[in-house]
Design an enzyme around this catalytic site. Structure first.
Site, mmCIF file in Angstrom:
data_model
loop_
_atom_site.group_PDB
_atom_site.id
_atom_site.type_symbol
_atom_site.label_atom_id
_atom_site.label_comp_id
_atom_site.label_asym_id
_atom_site.label_seq_id
_atom_site.Cartn_x
_atom_site.Cartn_y
_atom_site.Cartn_z
ATOM 1 N N TYR A 197 0.842 -1.203 0.000
ATOM 2 C CA TYR A 197 0.000 0.000 0.000
ATOM 3 C C TYR A 197 0.875 1.250 0.000
ATOM 4 O O TYR A 197 0.623 2.205 -0.744
ATOM 5 C CB TYR A 197 -0.916 -0.023 1.228
ATOM 6 C CG TYR A 197 -1.833 1.179 1.345
ATOM 7 C CD1 TYR A 197 -3.100 1.169 0.768
ATOM 8 C CD2 TYR A 197 -1.433 2.313 2.038
ATOM 9 C CE1 TYR A 197 -3.949 2.274 0.871
ATOM 10 C CE2 TYR A 197 -2.259 3.421 2.145
ATOM 11 C CZ TYR A 197 -3.525 3.388 1.568
ATOM 12 O OH TYR A 197 -4.346 4.486 1.673
ATOM 13 N N LYS A 223 -22.289 2.158 21.873
ATOM 14 C CA LYS A 223 -22.127 3.593 22.102
ATOM 15 C C LYS A 223 -20.645 3.874 22.333
ATOM 16 O O LYS A 223 -20.138 3.765 23.446
ATOM 17 C CB LYS A 223 -22.967 4.057 23.296
ATOM 18 C CG LYS A 223 -23.006 5.577 23.436
ATOM 19 C CD LYS A 223 -23.942 5.998 24.551
ATOM 20 C CE LYS A 223 -24.020 7.506 24.618
ATOM 21 N NZ LYS A 223 -22.710 8.129 24.866
ATOM 22 N N ARG A 241 -20.175 18.331 16.550
ATOM 23 C CA ARG A 241 -21.596 18.515 16.828
ATOM 24 C C ARG A 241 -21.898 19.935 17.294
ATOM 25 O O ARG A 241 -22.885 20.535 16.909
ATOM 26 C CB ARG A 241 -22.065 17.524 17.899
ATOM 27 C CG ARG A 241 -23.506 17.805 18.350
ATOM 28 C CD ARG A 241 -23.916 16.970 19.548
ATOM 29 N NE ARG A 241 -24.272 15.638 19.145
ATOM 30 C CZ ARG A 241 -23.935 14.535 19.796
ATOM 31 N NH1 ARG A 241 -23.170 14.636 20.874
ATOM 32 N NH2 ARG A 241 -24.316 13.349 19.391
ATOM 33 N N GLU A 278 -18.573 8.909 14.695
ATOM 34 C CA GLU A 278 -17.836 9.097 15.940
ATOM 35 C C GLU A 278 -16.352 8.904 15.651
ATOM 36 O O GLU A 278 -15.938 7.867 15.118
ATOM 37 C CB GLU A 278 -18.290 8.066 16.976
ATOM 38 C CG GLU A 278 -18.031 8.448 18.395
ATOM 39 C CD GLU A 278 -19.132 9.329 18.989
ATOM 40 O OE1 GLU A 278 -18.975 9.743 20.143
ATOM 41 O OE2 GLU A 278 -20.136 9.594 18.297
#
Length: 664
Positions: free
Chosen positions: A37, A115, A136, A172
């Site tokens: 890569y 979560k 946010r 997230e």
């Protein structure tokens, strides 16, 4: 290469790099090695440097660098980024479900998610190209962190396949626990203040003014939903998750479609029990109604959707009062400061004390008596005081100083230059006596059934036990009439004492508690010396000739056997019948002089079988990688020994090569 050829090759390289990034970051199924890569990326960089006009904003080479002038500028979200309401028990989860049913009837399925304890972000794509990324913020307006998000390999700069005209992907940003530890270690080496937890590390990394700093932090991304979308109609949350994945955005493979509330409860309960089975921190589960039509019917409050809920696990970080700092003394005399805390419920248990490790650690964290402190308990580990909440200090807090006298025996506490831990140097210290007796009787050492910690304390208080040899001179009649001791328990204890005389030499050496000599080193020594008498008479030079024995261990062994009190204990042990003899390991054979490390799980050998096979051919198996290691045998999931062997350039062989070596 002509400009035309370069244009075609650049296009091909970008497609290849995007493909392999998708395989690695989204599917967790890479097709090529990292080095291959990197070769593709290096070729693309060289071509873009040769032909600068071929550089585009969505090229994989443009993750780091560029302007930062608009960093942290306000960004208006097209669709509000709402927070979630929380519940903390199955009863509260049931109450949420009941309220939901009154509004929409029986939900037609749910989606369960983990979560993740990270930073919520909004990725804005137009015609499949990342144009902006934001935090946010207050839910309606966030901060522009596009330059930093572009440095995260898991954030695609260009989407795949049939892309929507406009897409707000919600996700997230987080840091894996291993990467968090490495980051903190590097910060400490540079004498910088470490981060308190992975979430803080992720937040701090995203708010760097220089994207190059963010690029050095190993951040990742998981997408869990869609905000605004133009050009496509979604009918369910599950379909939204699958669409994100197909577009090249990483989603959590632990996402689960749930049929009813019974499966919802099972999902939440299971992940509460297995929260540490993933390589990142989670603080709960998220449950979402699956059909979009039912989501719209349920609606939202001013802050949170009614169709989703966060089931929070018991907290693993809490704040509490650091009442005082005391010092405990262990079997080696190590004087360890520990915190007396205002009891606090964290990680599923109530914590009242926590180790502070050593004097330097207390100073590094700037912990003071009277501080409000953050306490952590991740999994089943020892509770840790993370650090103080400096903003809550009143000025009455007191700094800690290591006492000059042992709290148990009042003897001197001494800290040797170059060592982090201070020690009580009084060999007759009562605290050391109890800890040494407990260590001697524990599993891994002499394994004396019936002689537990509380029993040892009672026997010491009665004057029956002063050192480990006294165990073999206890008399059954002494225990008759003693509370908690009947005929059977007395018989079992003395049976355990008698059985312990048959333990191998390595167990005895370990049980003696010689400083720096752990279990593995004890058994290695036993195999090479054969008897305790030979070990007690050896010089440091002779000890250094043994495998796995360095200057520190050699000096410690010699110092132990120079103590007259220790020699008297050994004589009494021998008189009582504790004098194990061990046949030295076989010498000679085709593998003589070769040292092996076995790491990871082998398919056709247990660890003991592989060790035996090597030793029967004259080789040796060590416990840690060093320059003296000749071969590292690699099984599945080899761990850190692989990394160290790689760094030292040691030859590594797989199981088939290992078998071929034995056969030849």
């Amino acid at each position: 290469m002509t400009k035309r050829e370069a244009t075609a090759r650049v296009k091909q390289l970008r497609e290849l790099i995007d493909h392999h990034s998708y395989r690695y970051h989204v599917l967790d199924d890479p097709e090529i090695a990292d080095v291959e890569y990197d070769a593709l990326m290096n070729e693309l960089i060289e071509l873009e440097e040769t032909f600068p006009d071929l550089v585009t904003s969505d090229s994989p080479t443009q993750r780091v660098g560029g302007t930062t002038s608009d960093l942290f500028a306000p960004v208006q979200h097209r669709s509000p980024m709402m927070s979630l309401d929380n519940v903390f028990s199955l009863e509260e989860l049931e109450a949420w479900a009941a309220r939901l049913q009154r509004v929409i009837g029986e939900p037609d399925g749910f989606v369960g998610e983990l979560k993740m304890d990270g930073i919520a972000v909004n990725l804005i794509y137009e015609d499949g190209v990342l144009v902006k990324g934001a935090t946010r913020g207050d839910g309606r307006v966030g901060e522009d962190i596009t330059a930093n998000l572009r440095t995260i390999a898991a954030v695609p700069l260009k989407l795949r396949g049939d892309v929507p005209r406009v897409l707000e992907a919600r996700g997230e940003v987080y840091m894996q626990t291993d990467d968090f530890k490495k980051l903190n270690d590097s910060l400490l080496e540079g004498e910088h203040r470490p981060f308190a937890n992975p979430r803080n590390a992720a937040a701090g990394s995203l708010r760097q003014k220089d994207p190059a700093v963010t690029a050095k932090r190993k951040l990742s991304l998981v997408c869990h939903g869609v905000g605004y979308i133009e050009g496509r109609r979604l009918t369910s949350h599950w379909d939204a998750i699958q669409m994100l994945r197909d577009l090249g955005l990483r989603t959590n493979p632990e996402n689960t479609r749930l049929k009813d509330l019974s499966e919802v409860y099972d999902f939440c309960t299971r992940w509460q029990e297995h929260r540490h089975d993933v390589p990142y921190e989670i603080d709960g589960s998220v449950i979402k109604v699956d059909p979009v039509a039912q989501q719209e019917e349920a609606g939202a409050t001013s802050k949170a959707p009614r169709w989703a809920i966060a089931y929070k696990f018991p907290p693993e970080e809490r704040t509490t009062l650091l009442r005082n700092i005391f010092v405990s003394v262990g079997r080696t005399g190590a004087a360890t400061p520990f915190a007396e805390l205002e009891p606090v419920f964290v990680g599923g248990v109530t914590i009242g004390t926590a180790t502070l490790h050593n004097e330097d650690e207390v100073a590094r964290k700037d912990l003071r008596i009277g501080d409000t402190v953050i306490v952590r308990r991740a999994g089943d580990v020892i509770p840790e005081v993370v650090g103080p909440v400096v903003s809550l200090r009143t000025g009455k807090e007191k700094r800690f100083k290591m006492p000059k006298k042992c709290p148990s025996c009042k003897g001197p506490i001494v800290r040797t230059e170059g060592e982090a831990v201070a020690h009580c140097v009084n060999i007759e210290c009562p605290s050391q006596r109890i800890e040494k007796l407990h260590h001697f009787a524990a599993r891994g050492a002499m394994d004396i059934e019936g002689l537990g910690y509380k029993t040892i304390i009672v026997f010491v208080e009665k004057g029956w036990l002063g050192n480990v040899a006294d165990i073999y001179y206890l008399q059954p009649e002494w225990l008759e009439g003693l509370e908690g001791w009947g005929e059977i328990s007395i018989s079992n204890l003395f049976k355990g004492i008698e059985e312990s005389k048959k333990r191998p030499l390595g167990n005895l050496i370990y049980g003696l508690g010689i400083r720096h000599v752990g279990g593995t080193a004890s058994h290695d020594l036993a195999a090479q010396v054969g008897s305790i008498d030979k070990l007690r008479d050896m010089t440091e030079e002779e000890l250094l000739a043994f495998d796995q024995v360095g200057p520190v261990i050699a000096t410690s062994i010699r110092q132990f056997f120079e103590q007259e009190a220790n020699l008297e204990v050994l004589d009494r042990l021998k008189a009582a019948g504790v004098d194990p003899i061990e046949e030295p390991k076989q010498t000679g054979g085709p593998l003589e002089g070769r040292t092996f490390i076995i790491t990871g799980s082998l398919e056709n050998f247990s660890r003991a079988e592989a060790t035996k096979a090597i030793e029967e051919l004259g080789g040796k198996v060590a416990s840690s990688v060093s320059k003296k290691t000749d071969y590292v045998v690699l099984g599945e999931n080899p761990g850190s020994k692989y990394e160290k062997a790689l760094a030292l350039g040691i030859e590594m062989i797989d199981e088939k090569q290992f078998q071929d070596l034995l056969d030849s």
